[in-house]
Design an enzyme around this catalytic site. Structure first.
Site, short mmCIF file in Angstrom:
data_model
loop_
_atom_site.label_atom_id
_atom_site.label_comp_id
_atom_site.label_asym_id
_atom_site.label_seq_id
_atom_site.Cartn_x
_atom_site.Cartn_y
_atom_site.Cartn_z
N GLU A 162 0.85 -1.20 0.00
CA GLU A 162 0.00 0.00 0.00
C GLU A 162 0.88 1.24 0.00
O GLU A 162 1.44 1.62 1.03
CB GLU A 162 -0.93 -0.02 1.23
CG GLU A 162 -1.81 1.23 1.30
CD GLU A 162 -2.57 1.34 2.62
OE1 GLU A 162 -2.80 0.31 3.29
OE2 GLU A 162 -2.92 2.47 2.99
N ARG A 193 0.30 10.37 -0.27
CA ARG A 193 0.56 11.45 0.69
C ARG A 193 1.75 12.29 0.29
O ARG A 193 2.11 13.22 1.02
CB ARG A 193 0.85 10.86 2.08
CG ARG A 193 -0.35 10.25 2.69
CD ARG A 193 -0.06 9.70 4.05
NE ARG A 193 -1.04 8.68 4.31
CZ ARG A 193 -1.10 7.96 5.41
NH1 ARG A 193 -0.22 8.16 6.36
NH2 ARG A 193 -2.03 7.06 5.56
N LYS A 240 -11.29 -1.75 6.29
CA LYS A 240 -10.16 -1.33 7.11
C LYS A 240 -10.72 -0.65 8.36
O LYS A 240 -11.60 0.22 8.25
CB LYS A 240 -9.30 -0.37 6.29
CG LYS A 240 -8.35 0.50 7.08
CD LYS A 240 -7.44 1.28 6.15
CE LYS A 240 -6.84 2.49 6.85
NZ LYS A 240 -5.66 3.03 6.17
C1 3PG Z 1 -2.21 4.77 8.00
O1 3PG Z 1 -1.55 5.75 7.70
O2 3PG Z 1 -3.05 4.17 7.30
C2 3PG Z 1 -1.97 4.35 9.35
O3 3PG Z 1 -1.96 5.51 10.10
C3 3PG Z 1 -0.66 3.67 9.58
O4 3PG Z 1 -0.55 3.76 10.92
P1 3PG Z 1 0.78 3.40 11.70
O5 3PG Z 1 1.81 4.38 11.26
O6 3PG Z 1 0.37 3.58 13.14
O7 3PG Z 1 1.13 1.97 11.35
#
Ligand code: 3PG
Length: 214
Positions: free
Chosen positions: A46, A50, A134
Site C-alpha cells: 500500500e 501522501r 479497514k
Molecule cells: C495509515 O496511515 O493508514 C496508518 O496511520 C498507519 O498507521 P501506523 O503508522 O500507526 O502503522
C-alpha cells in the site's frame, strides 16, 4: 462501467498477515524497497497518496517489480482512484468511505478496502456491497475490544485494523476471528529508506510473515 479487479479485497487481505502502509518521498527508493518486501514475503504493497512522488513510485513498482502487487493508500476521492489506477495500482485503501470513492474504484477495476471507525460507517459500506473493511485508526478508535464488540452485529465483516498496530500488538488483533490481516507502517521505516537499508526492510517483512492468524 464496473471493471473486474484483478484481486478481490479478500485476496489482498489474505496474502500475508500484514499490509505495509508505505510513505515514499523519493522515486529512487520505490523499486529496491518493493523488491526487499517481496523478498521478505510481502507482495501486497500500500503506497499512500501522501507525497508528490507517490504516483511515480507506484508506476515504477508496477513496471519493474512484477512479483509485487501495488495498491494505493489514502484514496479520498474519485480523482485519487483514477490517478492510482493509471499509475498501475491494483487495489485501493481509503481512510474513510464515501459511495463516490466506492463507485470510482469499481469503475477503475480497483478492489477497495474502505476505512471505517463506527457502526454507521460499516453499515454504509455494507449497503454498497463491501464486507472487507479497514478499521482506522484502529488503536485510537477502540483497538481489539472494539473489533470484538463489532463481531456481534457485524458477524459477516472482516477487518484490516490499521493505525497504531505494532509488532508487539499485532498478534492480539490477528487472533480475532473477524480480523483477516493488519496494516502498519513499521515495515518501511523512514530511516531505513533514507539509508537505503533494504536488508532491514526485508527482515521486517520476514518477521511480519511469521505473525500468525488464529
Ligand atoms: C495509515 O496511515 O493508514 C496508518 O496511520 C498507519 O498507521 P501506523 O503508522 O500507526 O502503522
Amino acid at each position: 462501467m464496473a471493471v473486474n479487479a484483478p484481486f478481490t479485497a479478500l485476496q489482498v487481505m489474505q496474502d500475508a498477515p500484514v499490509i505495509p502502509v508505505i510513505v515514499l518521498n523519493d522515486v529512487a527508493h520505490a523499486v529496491p524497497m518493493a523488491r526487499a518486501l517481496v523478498a521478505g514475503g510481502i507482495r501486497m504493497l500500500e503506497v499512500t497518496l501522501r507525497t508528490p512522488q507517490a504516483l511515480a513510485c507506484m508506476e515504477a513498482i508496477a513496471k519493474e517489480v512484477p512479483d509485487a502487487v501495488v495498491g494505493a493508500g489514502t484514496v479520498r476521492s474519485a480523482a485519487d482512484a483514477k490517478a492510482a489506477a493509471n499509475a498501475g495500482a491494483k487495489f485501493a485503501v481509503s481512510p474513510g468511505y464515501t459511495s463516490a470513492v466506492g463507485q470510482a474504484c469499481r469503475d477503475q477495476g480497483l478492489s477497495l478496502l474502505p476505512g471505517v471507525a463506527t457502526g454507521s460507517e460499516i453499515m454504509m459500506a455494507q449497503e454498497d456491497g463491501y464486507t472487507e473493511l479497514k478499521f482506522f485508526p484502529a488503536m485510537q478508535a477502540g483497538g481489539p475490544s472494539m473489533l470484538k464488540a463489532w463481531g456481534g452485529p457485524f458477524f459477516d465483516v472482516r477487518f484490516c485494523p490499521t493505525g497504531g498496530v505494532t509488532p508487539q500488538n499485532a498478534s492480539e488483533f490477528l487472533s480475532l476471528s473477524n480480523v483477516a490481516c493488519v496494516g502498519g507502517s513499521w515495515l518501511v521505516p523512514a530511516d531505513a529508506l533514507a539509508q537505503g537499508d533494504w536488508p532491514r526492510i526485508e527482515q521486517l517483512a520476514r518477521e511480519a510473515c511469521q505473525l500468525k492468524l488464529r
